[in-house]
Write a protein that holds these residues in place. Structure first.
Motif, short mmCIF file in Angstrom:
data_model
loop_
_atom_site.label_atom_id
_atom_site.label_comp_id
_atom_site.label_asym_id
_atom_site.label_seq_id
_atom_site.Cartn_x
_atom_site.Cartn_y
_atom_site.Cartn_z
N LEU A 36 0.83 -1.21 0.00
CA LEU A 36 0.00 0.00 0.00
C LEU A 36 0.87 1.25 0.00
N PRO A 37 0.38 2.35 -0.57
CA PRO A 37 1.15 3.59 -0.56
C PRO A 37 1.17 4.25 0.81
N TYR A 38 2.16 5.07 1.05
CA TYR A 38 2.26 5.82 2.30
C TYR A 38 1.04 6.71 2.51
N GLY A 39 0.43 7.17 1.44
CA GLY A 39 -0.71 8.08 1.54
C GLY A 39 -2.06 7.39 1.64
N THR A 40 -2.10 6.12 1.97
CA THR A 40 -3.36 5.37 2.02
C THR A 40 -4.42 6.07 2.86
#
Length: 79
Positions: A36-40
């Motif tokens: 998952l991206p850091y900005g989830t």
């Protein structure tokens, strides 16, 4: 469907939008594992704000703020 996201509108869009309320999405920027991206958290908050704006007349969606830190994840592996 008219634009409700301030970040994507022109001055004319804003003026004609007749907005009388606004929503500000806030989400942490943190590690969620390799998949998952850091900005989830921010992405989810932004999506929810946009969904609410589709149902609430006159609701302006402000640009999201990717703030916050969760200390309980400090020991989560980052590599």
């Amino acid at each position: 469907m008219s634009e409700k996201r301030l970040f994507r509108m022109t001055g004319r869009d804003f003026r004609l939008g007749r907005f009388d309320k606004a929503v500000l999405a806030i989400g942490s920027t943190e590690y969620h594992g390799e998949h998952l991206p850091y900005g989830t958290d921010t992405l989810v908050a932004e999506h929810l704000a946009e969904a609410v704006a589709e149902r609430v007349e006159g609701l302006l969606v402000l640009p999201p703020l990717p703030l916050g830190m969760s200390h309980h994840y400090a020991s989560f592996p980052c590599l």
